[in-house]
Scaffold this motif. Structure first.
Motif, PDB file in Angstrom:
ATOM      1  N   ASP A  11      21.957  96.704 -19.577  1.00 26.97           N
ATOM      2  CA  ASP A  11      23.215  95.948 -19.464  1.00 26.97           C
ATOM      3  C   ASP A  11      24.157  96.214 -20.632  1.00 26.97           C
ATOM      4  N   THR A  12      23.603  96.442 -21.804  1.00 29.95           N
ATOM      5  CA  THR A  12      24.412  96.487 -23.026  1.00 29.95           C
ATOM      6  C   THR A  12      24.617  97.890 -23.583  1.00 29.95           C
ATOM      7  N   VAL A  13      23.907  98.875 -23.031  1.00 31.65           N
ATOM      8  CA  VAL A  13      24.032 100.266 -23.465  1.00 31.65           C
ATOM      9  C   VAL A  13      24.805 101.030 -22.389  1.00 31.65           C
ATOM     10  N   TYR A  14      25.711 101.913 -22.815  1.00 32.33           N
ATOM     11  CA  TYR A  14      26.616 102.606 -21.891  1.00 32.33           C
ATOM     12  C   TYR A  14      26.433 104.121 -21.983  1.00 32.33           C
ATOM     13  N   ILE A  15      26.671 104.785 -20.855  1.00 32.14           N
ATOM     14  CA  ILE A  15      26.679 106.244 -20.845  1.00 32.14           C
ATOM     15  C   ILE A  15      27.688 106.727 -21.886  1.00 32.14           C
ATOM     16  N   GLY A  16      27.279 107.672 -22.706  1.00 30.80           N
ATOM     17  CA  GLY A  16      28.158 108.235 -23.719  1.00 30.80           C
ATOM     18  C   GLY A  16      28.137 107.514 -25.050  1.00 30.80           C
ATOM     19  N   ASP A  17      27.475 106.360 -25.149  1.00 27.90           N
ATOM     20  CA  ASP A  17      27.374 105.654 -26.433  1.00 27.90           C
ATOM     21  C   ASP A  17      26.792 106.582 -27.495  1.00 27.90           C
ATOM     22  N   ILE A  18      27.402 106.572 -28.664  1.00 34.87           N
ATOM     23  CA  ILE A  18      26.898 107.348 -29.795  1.00 34.87           C
ATOM     24  C   ILE A  18      26.363 106.378 -30.843  1.00 34.87           C
ATOM     25  N   PHE A  19      25.108 106.609 -31.243  1.00 37.07           N
ATOM     26  CA  PHE A  19      24.450 105.772 -32.236  1.00 37.07           C
ATOM     27  C   PHE A  19      24.092 106.595 -33.464  1.00 37.07           C
ATOM     28  N   GLN A  20      24.128 105.953 -34.613  1.00 36.93           N
ATOM     29  CA  GLN A  20      23.573 106.538 -35.833  1.00 36.93           C
ATOM     30  C   GLN A  20      22.156 106.021 -35.994  1.00 36.93           C
ATOM     31  N   TRP A  21      21.240 106.938 -36.276  1.00 33.70           N
ATOM     32  CA  TRP A  21      19.843 106.568 -36.533  1.00 33.70           C
ATOM     33  C   TRP A  21      19.354 107.416 -37.695  1.00 33.70           C
ATOM     34  N   GLY A  22      19.155 106.780 -38.835  1.00 37.32           N
ATOM     35  CA  GLY A  22      18.811 107.534 -40.020  1.00 37.32           C
ATOM     36  C   GLY A  22      19.892 108.553 -40.315  1.00 37.32           C
ATOM     37  N   GLU A  70      14.647 102.591 -40.206  1.00 37.08           N
ATOM     38  CA  GLU A  70      16.098 102.777 -40.207  1.00 37.08           C
ATOM     39  C   GLU A  70      16.661 102.307 -38.872  1.00 37.08           C
ATOM     40  N   PRO A  71      17.688 101.463 -38.891  1.00 37.71           N
ATOM     41  CA  PRO A  71      18.193 100.876 -37.653  1.00 37.71           C
ATOM     42  C   PRO A  71      18.999 101.867 -36.821  1.00 37.71           C
ATOM     43  N   ILE A  72      19.057 101.578 -35.528  1.00 39.87           N
ATOM     44  CA  ILE A  72      19.942 102.286 -34.596  1.00 39.87           C
ATOM     45  C   ILE A  72      21.241 101.491 -34.524  1.00 39.87           C
ATOM     46  N   LYS A  73      22.354 102.123 -34.903  1.00 43.50           N
ATOM     47  CA  LYS A  73      23.645 101.428 -35.002  1.00 43.50           C
ATOM     48  C   LYS A  73      24.680 102.106 -34.097  1.00 43.50           C
ATOM     49  N   LEU A  74      25.356 101.313 -33.279  1.00 44.51           N
ATOM     50  CA  LEU A  74      26.399 101.851 -32.401  1.00 44.51           C
ATOM     51  C   LEU A  74      27.598 102.289 -33.223  1.00 44.51           C
ATOM     52  N   LEU A  75      28.017 103.548 -33.017  1.00 41.87           N
ATOM     53  CA  LEU A  75      29.198 104.071 -33.702  1.00 41.87           C
ATOM     54  C   LEU A  75      30.415 104.105 -32.799  1.00 41.87           C
TER      55      LEU A  75
END
Length: 223
Positions: free
Chosen positions: A95-106, A157-162
């Motif tokens: 529900d909260t994650v979208y196609i194309g979302d870019i996340f920073q992880w470490g 290290e957290p996964i953060k939405l950019l």
């Protein structure tokens, strides 16, 4: 921010699964994430798993509670990473994650490319003959990533939405692909979602070209 648990697996052979790397183990410490996934993680059937558009599989940990309620006799079995995921978190869902979302992880950047397409091997690992179809039908499928910038990652290290690059959630993509009747307008909507994987683009284009939805039975039941 969401702190992940990390899993990777080696290819092994069994009578029921054949060659598979679905059986994964928890990873502690930092490890390299490249365009093909986590260092040391393997995929047996590269036609359907792995590759640059499917470098990582993410499955929400809270979904296991749903499955335990459905199958209380499997309480001890239904824990991550039973479904072969590389990443498990709480708080990120279809529900909260979208196609194309870019996340920073470490040190790495990862992008959501498509929902996971459940396959028949889930039936064998759960010993429930139609489990893959149940997962597809209720939409608790998880999703896949491409790695757009390699680097070291860890569970600490957290996964953060950019950035959010489309308005098509993973949940909607699942509905378009698996639940709705034939609808060319919806297929074009999904194809217009920035970051969608090449294989899902091809699938939607083929539906438009041939005017029909492909048969799911081989993927879901091995037939």
């Amino acid at each position: 921010m969401y702190y992940p648990q990390i899993y990777r697996g080696k290819i092994s052979s069994s009578e029921t699964l054949g060659f598979s790397a679905i059986n994964k183990l928890v990873v502690n410490g930092r490890l390299q994430l490249t365009s093909l996934g986590l260092e040391g993680d393997e995929q047996a059937e590269t036609r359907f798993h792995g590759g640059t558009d499917r470098a990582l599989c993410h499955y929400p940990r809270e979904h296991y509670l749903f499955w335990k309620r459905q199958f209380p006799e499997l309480m001890e079995l239904l824990v991550s990473p039973l479904f072969g995921e590389n990443i498990s978190t709480e708080g990120m869902t279809e529900d909260t994650v979208y196609i194309g979302d870019i996340f920073q992880w470490g040190e790495a950047l990862i992008q959501v490319t498509q929902p996971r397409s459940p396959c028949y091997k889930l039936n064998f690992i759960t010993n429930i003959s139609e489990f893959s179809a149940m997962m597809q039908n209720n939409g608790r499928c998880g999703w896949l990533y491409r790695v757009i910038s390699s680097g070291l990652v860890s569970a600490g290290e957290p996964i953060k939405l950019l950035s959010r690059n489309s308005d098509v959630s993973v949940k909607e993509a699942i509905s378009i692909a698996f639940h709705n009747p034939f609808d060319e307008e919806l297929y074009r909507r999904l194809m217009g979602a920035a970051g969608l994987s090449a294989s899902w683009n091809l699938t939607m284009q083929k539906r438009i070209l041939y005017g029909r939805i492909e048969d799911f039975n081989r993927r879901l039941f091995g037939k």
